[in-house]
Design a protein around this motif. Structure first.
Motif, PDB file in Angstrom:
ATOM      1  N   ASP A 124       0.833  -1.203   0.000  1.00  0.00           N
ATOM      2  CA  ASP A 124       0.000   0.000   0.000  1.00  0.00           C
ATOM      3  C   ASP A 124       0.863   1.246   0.000  1.00  0.00           C
ATOM      4  N   LYS A 125       2.176   1.050   0.197  1.00  0.00           N
ATOM      5  CA  LYS A 125       3.072   2.213   0.219  1.00  0.00           C
ATOM      6  C   LYS A 125       3.772   2.410  -1.118  1.00  0.00           C
ATOM      7  N   THR A 126       3.340   1.675  -2.155  1.00  0.00           N
ATOM      8  CA  THR A 126       4.025   1.782  -3.448  1.00  0.00           C
ATOM      9  C   THR A 126       3.464   2.940  -4.286  1.00  0.00           C
ATOM     10  N   GLN A 127       4.175   3.210  -5.364  1.00  0.00           N
ATOM     11  CA  GLN A 127       3.869   4.338  -6.244  1.00  0.00           C
ATOM     12  C   GLN A 127       2.808   3.978  -7.281  1.00  0.00           C
ATOM     13  N   GLU A 128       2.477   4.959  -8.073  1.00  0.00           N
ATOM     14  CA  GLU A 128       1.616   4.745  -9.246  1.00  0.00           C
ATOM     15  C   GLU A 128       2.234   3.671 -10.152  1.00  0.00           C
ATOM     16  N   PRO A 129       1.407   2.898 -10.832  1.00  0.00           N
ATOM     17  CA  PRO A 129       1.976   1.910 -11.752  1.00  0.00           C
ATOM     18  C   PRO A 129       2.729   2.591 -12.890  1.00  0.00           C
ATOM     19  N   LYS A 130       3.825   1.944 -13.309  1.00  0.00           N
ATOM     20  CA  LYS A 130       4.569   2.440 -14.466  1.00  0.00           C
ATOM     21  C   LYS A 130       3.787   2.156 -15.736  1.00  0.00           C
ATOM     22  N   GLU A 131       4.121   2.884 -16.769  1.00  0.00           N
ATOM     23  CA  GLU A 131       3.575   2.546 -18.083  1.00  0.00           C
ATOM     24  C   GLU A 131       4.181   1.218 -18.530  1.00  0.00           C
ATOM     25  N   THR A 132       3.640   0.678 -19.595  1.00  0.00           N
ATOM     26  CA  THR A 132       4.184  -0.558 -20.163  1.00  0.00           C
ATOM     27  C   THR A 132       5.695  -0.440 -20.312  1.00  0.00           C
ATOM     28  N   ILE A 133       6.407  -1.465 -19.877  1.00  0.00           N
ATOM     29  CA  ILE A 133       7.858  -1.431 -19.957  1.00  0.00           C
ATOM     30  C   ILE A 133       8.277  -1.697 -21.406  1.00  0.00           C
ATOM     31  N   PRO A 134       8.997  -0.726 -22.007  1.00  0.00           N
ATOM     32  CA  PRO A 134       9.396  -0.946 -23.403  1.00  0.00           C
ATOM     33  C   PRO A 134      10.452  -2.039 -23.503  1.00  0.00           C
ATOM     34  N   ILE A 135      10.496  -2.712 -24.614  1.00  0.00           N
ATOM     35  CA  ILE A 135      11.400  -3.852 -24.787  1.00  0.00           C
ATOM     36  C   ILE A 135      12.860  -3.401 -24.618  1.00  0.00           C
ATOM     37  N   GLU A 136      13.170  -2.164 -25.098  1.00  0.00           N
ATOM     38  CA  GLU A 136      14.545  -1.664 -24.970  1.00  0.00           C
ATOM     39  C   GLU A 136      14.933  -1.583 -23.499  1.00  0.00           C
ATOM     40  N   LYS A 137      13.972  -1.109 -22.689  1.00  0.00           N
ATOM     41  CA  LYS A 137      14.223  -0.979 -21.255  1.00  0.00           C
ATOM     42  C   LYS A 137      14.403  -2.365 -20.633  1.00  0.00           C
ATOM     43  N   ALA A 138      13.595  -3.315 -21.065  1.00  0.00           N
ATOM     44  CA  ALA A 138      13.698  -4.682 -20.547  1.00  0.00           C
ATOM     45  C   ALA A 138      15.082  -5.253 -20.854  1.00  0.00           C
ATOM     46  N   MET A 139      15.553  -5.013 -22.074  1.00  0.00           N
ATOM     47  CA  MET A 139      16.875  -5.517 -22.452  1.00  0.00           C
ATOM     48  C   MET A 139      17.955  -4.836 -21.620  1.00  0.00           C
ATOM     49  N   GLU A 140      17.792  -3.524 -21.426  1.00  0.00           N
ATOM     50  CA  GLU A 140      18.735  -2.783 -20.580  1.00  0.00           C
ATOM     51  C   GLU A 140      18.821  -3.421 -19.194  1.00  0.00           C
ATOM     52  N   LEU A 141      17.650  -3.737 -18.624  1.00  0.00           N
ATOM     53  CA  LEU A 141      17.599  -4.338 -17.298  1.00  0.00           C
ATOM     54  C   LEU A 141      18.337  -5.672 -17.284  1.00  0.00           C
ATOM     55  N   LEU A 142      18.100  -6.458 -18.351  1.00  0.00           N
ATOM     56  CA  LEU A 142      18.755  -7.766 -18.442  1.00  0.00           C
ATOM     57  C   LEU A 142      20.270  -7.604 -18.432  1.00  0.00           C
ATOM     58  N   VAL A 143      20.748  -6.643 -19.232  1.00  0.00           N
ATOM     59  CA  VAL A 143      22.194  -6.418 -19.323  1.00  0.00           C
ATOM     60  C   VAL A 143      22.736  -5.964 -17.975  1.00  0.00           C
ATOM     61  N   GLU A 144      22.014  -5.027 -17.345  1.00  0.00           N
ATOM     62  CA  GLU A 144      22.440  -4.553 -16.024  1.00  0.00           C
ATOM     63  C   GLU A 144      22.511  -5.697 -15.022  1.00  0.00           C
ATOM     64  N   GLU A 145      21.490  -6.548 -15.070  1.00  0.00           N
ATOM     65  CA  GLU A 145      21.458  -7.675 -14.131  1.00  0.00           C
ATOM     66  C   GLU A 145      22.635  -8.605 -14.371  1.00  0.00           C
ATOM     67  N   ALA A 146      22.927  -8.862 -15.653  1.00  0.00           N
ATOM     68  CA  ALA A 146      24.038  -9.751 -15.985  1.00  0.00           C
ATOM     69  C   ALA A 146      25.342  -9.160 -15.475  1.00  0.00           C
ATOM     70  N   GLN A 147      25.482  -7.829 -15.631  1.00  0.00           N
ATOM     71  CA  GLN A 147      26.702  -7.170 -15.161  1.00  0.00           C
ATOM     72  C   GLN A 147      26.787  -7.238 -13.641  1.00  0.00           C
ATOM     73  N   ASP A 148      25.652  -7.025 -12.967  1.00  0.00           N
ATOM     74  CA  ASP A 148      25.616  -7.129 -11.508  1.00  0.00           C
ATOM     75  C   ASP A 148      26.093  -8.502 -11.062  1.00  0.00           C
ATOM     76  N   ARG A 149      25.572  -9.531 -11.766  1.00  0.00           N
ATOM     77  CA  ARG A 149      25.923 -10.904 -11.379  1.00  0.00           C
ATOM     78  C   ARG A 149      27.409 -11.142 -11.551  1.00  0.00           C
ATOM     79  N   GLN A 150      27.960 -10.601 -12.693  1.00  0.00           N
ATOM     80  CA  GLN A 150      29.394 -10.774 -12.939  1.00  0.00           C
ATOM     81  C   GLN A 150      30.212 -10.066 -11.877  1.00  0.00           C
ATOM     82  N   ALA A 151      29.675  -8.918 -11.429  1.00  0.00           N
ATOM     83  CA  ALA A 151      30.375  -8.146 -10.411  1.00  0.00           C
ATOM     84  C   ALA A 151      30.181  -8.761  -9.021  1.00  0.00           C
ATOM     85  N   GLY A 152      29.488  -9.872  -8.991  1.00  0.00           N
ATOM     86  CA  GLY A 152      29.275 -10.582  -7.731  1.00  0.00           C
ATOM     87  C   GLY A 152      28.135 -10.022  -6.912  1.00  0.00           C
ATOM     88  N   GLY A 153      27.265  -9.212  -7.558  1.00  0.00           N
ATOM     89  CA  GLY A 153      26.190  -8.593  -6.798  1.00  0.00           C
ATOM     90  C   GLY A 153      24.912  -9.224  -6.993  1.00  0.00           C
TER      91      GLY A 153
END
Ligand code: HEC
Length: 153
Positions: A124-153
């Motif tokens: 109940d403490k969360t924000q307004e819903p985001k708009e549809t997540i664009p595919i470019e943003k989804a890919m960005e997230l994937l890349v960031e996550e992969a980098q985080d994992r490589q960095a041991g995070g």
């Protein structure tokens, strides 16, 4: 929009379409590699991802709140990880998408189920819903996550 109103199955603004979230695209981007496009769990070679067509063998269960919890916490000791970057609405939308694979239509979650979920994760403490997540943003997230994992995070 209040989160409780969004997850309330009786509320008219309920469901992935109404939430303006492309659950199918989220599923294909983040889930289909292991669970398969048909939800049969065929994507993961040499191991078993959950077969979404049947409610058998699920650890948490097939309620929306169960799937939500799995997306928050993952399943320890397996390749099913948590998806902390999803918004609450994206988790709800994807949970509905996953449930749609079930051959025997599960009953809707109760008000109490949702109330417990909202309570557990402070939704109940969360924000307004985001708009549809664009595919470019989804890919960005994937890349960031992969980098985080490589960095041991
Ligand atoms: C890297 C592979 C992989 C990806 C990607 C993946 N999963 Fe899973 N998932 C698994 C495995 C493996 C299991 C079974 C874990 C076990 O043995 O209990 C599982 C189990 C599940 C379950 C069953 C929970 C239960 O109660 O038993 C759900 C629901 C689920 N995944 C949803 C998703 C969703 C939604 C996505 C995308 C956002 C996703 N998974 C992405 C591998 C994956």
């Amino acid at each position: 929009m209040e989160y409780e109103a969004v997850v309330d199955p009786e509320h008219p603004g309920f469901g992935p379409e109404e939430l303006n979230i492309d659950a199918s695209r989220l599923y294909m981007t983040f889930c289909a590699t292991c669970h398969g496009l048909a939800g049969d769990g065929s994507g993961l070679p040499g191991a078993e991802a959950r077969d979404f067509r049947t409610a058998e063998n699920w650890k948490r269960g097939t309620r929306v709140v169960d799937i939500y919890c799995t997306l928050m916490e993952g399943i320890e000791g397996t390749q099913m990880r948590a998806y902390p970057n999803f918004t609450p609405w994206e988790r709800v939308a994807v949970a509905h998408y996953v449930r749609a694979f079930l051959k025997d239509k599960p009953p809707p979650d109760s008000q109490e189920d949702y109330a417990a979920l909202v309570e557990e994760y402070g939704l109940d403490k969360t924000q307004e819903p985001k708009e549809t997540i664009p595919i470019e943003k989804a890919m960005e997230l994937l890349v960031e996550e992969a980098q985080d994992r490589q960095a041991g995070g």
